[in-house]
Design a protein around this motif. Structure first.
Motif, PDB file in Angstrom:
ATOM      1  N   PRO A   1       0.691  -1.126  -0.030  1.00 42.37           N
ATOM      2  CA  PRO A   1       0.034   0.015  -0.083  1.00 42.37           C
ATOM      3  C   PRO A   1       0.969   1.205   0.002  1.00 42.37           C
ATOM      4  O   PRO A   1       1.896   1.426   0.822  1.00 42.37           O
ATOM      5  N   ILE A   2       0.381   2.194  -1.009  1.00 41.55           N
ATOM      6  CA  ILE A   2       1.315   3.160  -1.082  1.00 41.55           C
ATOM      7  C   ILE A   2       0.596   4.593  -1.033  1.00 41.55           C
ATOM      8  O   ILE A   2      -0.670   4.623  -1.106  1.00 41.55           O
ATOM      9  N   ILE A   3       1.327   5.656  -0.932  1.00 36.27           N
ATOM     10  CA  ILE A   3       0.548   7.124  -0.687  1.00 36.27           C
ATOM     11  C   ILE A   3       1.695   8.234  -1.526  1.00 36.27           C
ATOM     12  O   ILE A   3       2.882   7.761  -1.295  1.00 36.27           O
ATOM     13  N   GLY A   4       1.158   9.039  -2.185  1.00 29.86           N
ATOM     14  CA  GLY A   4       1.889  10.201  -2.736  1.00 29.86           C
ATOM     15  C   GLY A   4       1.772  11.386  -2.009  1.00 29.86           C
ATOM     16  O   GLY A   4       1.087  11.867  -1.388  1.00 29.86           O
ATOM     17  N   PHE A   5       3.000  12.093  -1.984  1.00 31.69           N
ATOM     18  CA  PHE A   5       3.307  13.089  -1.308  1.00 31.69           C
ATOM     19  C   PHE A   5       3.870  14.256  -2.426  1.00 31.69           C
ATOM     20  O   PHE A   5       4.821  14.093  -3.234  1.00 31.69           O
ATOM     21  N   ILE A   6       3.069  15.526  -2.573  1.00 31.09           N
ATOM     22  CA  ILE A   6       3.094  16.443  -3.423  1.00 31.09           C
ATOM     23  C   ILE A   6       4.414  17.394  -3.147  1.00 31.09           C
ATOM     24  O   ILE A   6       4.265  17.834  -2.014  1.00 31.09           O
ATOM     25  N   THR A   7       5.438  17.325  -3.732  1.00 28.02           N
ATOM     26  CA  THR A   7       6.675  18.056  -3.305  1.00 28.02           C
ATOM     27  C   THR A   7       6.611  19.299  -3.944  1.00 28.02           C
ATOM     28  O   THR A   7       5.977  19.592  -5.038  1.00 28.02           O
ATOM     29  N   ARG A   8       7.714  20.064  -3.510  1.00 32.36           N
ATOM     30  CA  ARG A   8       7.757  21.676  -4.125  1.00 32.36           C
ATOM     31  C   ARG A   8       8.796  21.414  -5.295  1.00 32.36           C
ATOM     32  O   ARG A   8       9.952  21.564  -4.996  1.00 32.36           O
ATOM     33  N   GLY A   9       8.106  21.244  -6.437  1.00 32.99           N
ATOM     34  CA  GLY A   9       9.175  21.517  -7.698  1.00 32.99           C
ATOM     35  C   GLY A   9       9.694  20.124  -7.977  1.00 32.99           C
ATOM     36  O   GLY A   9      10.429  20.047  -8.781  1.00 32.99           O
ATOM     37  N   ARG A  10       9.531  18.802  -7.463  1.00 27.91           N
ATOM     38  CA  ARG A  10      10.176  17.933  -7.652  1.00 27.91           C
ATOM     39  C   ARG A  10       9.010  16.563  -7.972  1.00 27.91           C
ATOM     40  O   ARG A  10       9.363  15.338  -7.759  1.00 27.91           O
ATOM     41  N   GLY A  11       7.946  16.835  -8.332  1.00 31.75           N
ATOM     42  CA  GLY A  11       6.929  16.010  -8.667  1.00 31.75           C
ATOM     43  C   GLY A  11       6.335  15.389  -7.357  1.00 31.75           C
ATOM     44  O   GLY A  11       6.229  16.156  -6.109  1.00 31.75           O
ATOM     45  N   ILE A  12       6.034  13.943  -7.628  1.00 36.84           N
ATOM     46  CA  ILE A  12       5.439  13.339  -6.269  1.00 36.84           C
ATOM     47  C   ILE A  12       6.527  12.088  -5.680  1.00 36.84           C
ATOM     48  O   ILE A  12       7.070  11.610  -6.556  1.00 36.84           O
ATOM     49  N   THR A  13       6.562  12.333  -4.534  1.00 36.35           N
ATOM     50  CA  THR A  13       7.153  11.252  -4.025  1.00 36.35           C
ATOM     51  C   THR A  13       6.443  10.163  -3.267  1.00 36.35           C
ATOM     52  O   THR A  13       5.497  10.364  -2.483  1.00 36.35           O
ATOM     53  N   VAL A  14       6.692   8.746  -3.641  1.00 32.02           N
ATOM     54  CA  VAL A  14       5.936   7.812  -3.288  1.00 32.02           C
ATOM     55  C   VAL A  14       6.590   7.105  -2.017  1.00 32.02           C
ATOM     56  O   VAL A  14       7.578   6.742  -1.898  1.00 32.02           O
ATOM     57  N   HIS A  15       5.599   6.960  -0.901  1.00 28.57           N
ATOM     58  CA  HIS A  15       5.902   6.271   0.322  1.00 28.57           C
ATOM     59  C   HIS A  15       5.006   5.047   0.719  1.00 28.57           C
ATOM     60  O   HIS A  15       4.047   4.999  -0.003  1.00 28.57           O
ATOM     61  N   ARG A  16       5.508   4.147   1.475  1.00 25.77           N
ATOM     62  CA  ARG A  16       4.748   3.365   1.975  1.00 25.77           C
ATOM     63  C   ARG A  16       3.645   3.809   2.887  1.00 25.77           C
ATOM     64  O   ARG A  16       4.005   4.980   3.418  1.00 25.77           O
ATOM     65  N   LYS A  17       2.383   3.201   2.848  1.00 24.38           N
ATOM     66  CA  LYS A  17       1.423   3.996   3.675  1.00 24.38           C
ATOM     67  C   LYS A  17       1.818   3.990   5.118  1.00 24.38           C
ATOM     68  O   LYS A  17       1.497   4.589   6.016  1.00 24.38           O
ATOM     69  N   ASP A  18       2.566   2.882   5.446  1.00 27.57           N
ATOM     70  CA  ASP A  18       3.036   2.709   6.815  1.00 27.57           C
ATOM     71  C   ASP A  18       4.161   3.539   7.254  1.00 27.57           C
ATOM     72  O   ASP A  18       4.610   3.275   8.371  1.00 27.57           O
TER      73      ASP A  18
END
Length: 194
Positions: A67-84
């Motif tokens: 399970p993953i979630i995305g984090f919208i960064t400033r100027g570097r697209g989206i960083t994908v993390h594990r949900k946990d």
């Protein structure tokens, strides 16, 4: 997202001849930018958004199937993390975005594992054989022995998905002399286990 330079945006907003820009000029700029910047295929689907830069977090090294979630960064697209991932709990929740794995796009990721073992001659050869037999490459290794006749081994290996990683860990644990084999984050060092 880096597709159009600030200079090109200024030309559209404040044209040099002070006349409103023609729609064809805007279309031409967007098409030119789209041709020069390509992020390639990604193994992650972002709802409603195509052709965006996607990076994978080093803190949790997500692999296909988790399970993953995305984090919208400033100027570097989206960083994908594990949900946990612990870092997800610490970041601004308003910048989180739902993402899913694209099942059609294969993804090989590097993960870090820690293997605790007895310091037995030939055991390292058996461990590397497990990696090879399971179609995984070792891209990094750090092995130390202790005064208690044990070995602490960190390996950075390639895996296709979560099941691939779990199969490798299970096969390592079956070897005589292995005390434990677990995944750790890429940033963890020494004995600080996840």
């Amino acid at each position: 997202y880096g597709k159009i330079t600030p200079k090109e945006v200024i030309k559209i907003i404040i044209p040099e001849d002070e006349n409103a820009p023609k729609p064809s000029l805007i279309e031409e700029i967007i098409q030119r930018a789209a041709k020069t910047v390509r992020y390639g295929t990604t193994a992650v689907k972002i709802r409603g958004v195509d052709d965006i830069l996607v990076r994978y977090a080093k803190c949790c090294t997500p692999v296909h199937g988790e399970p993953i979630i995305g984090f919208i960064t400033r100027g570097r697209g989206i960083t994908v993390h594990r949900k946990d991932c612990q870092k997800v709990l610490e970041i601004d929740s308003e910048r989180l975005i739902e993402v899913d794995w694209d099942l059609k796009t294969p993804s090989e990721r590097v993960v870090r594992i820690k293997v605790d073992a007895m310091d037995i001659q030939g055991l390292l050869v058996k461990m590397t054989k497990v990696f090879a037999e399971n179609g995984s490459s070792v891209v990094g290794a750090n092995i130390k022995t202790t005064k208690y006749n044990q070995a602490i081994c960190f390996f950075e290996i390639t895996v296709k998905d979560l099941e691939h990683l779990n199969r490798i860990l299970r096969n390592l644990r079956k070897l005589d002399g292995i005390i434990g084999a677990n995944r750790v984050s890429m940033q963890q060092q020494g004995g600080r286990d996840q």
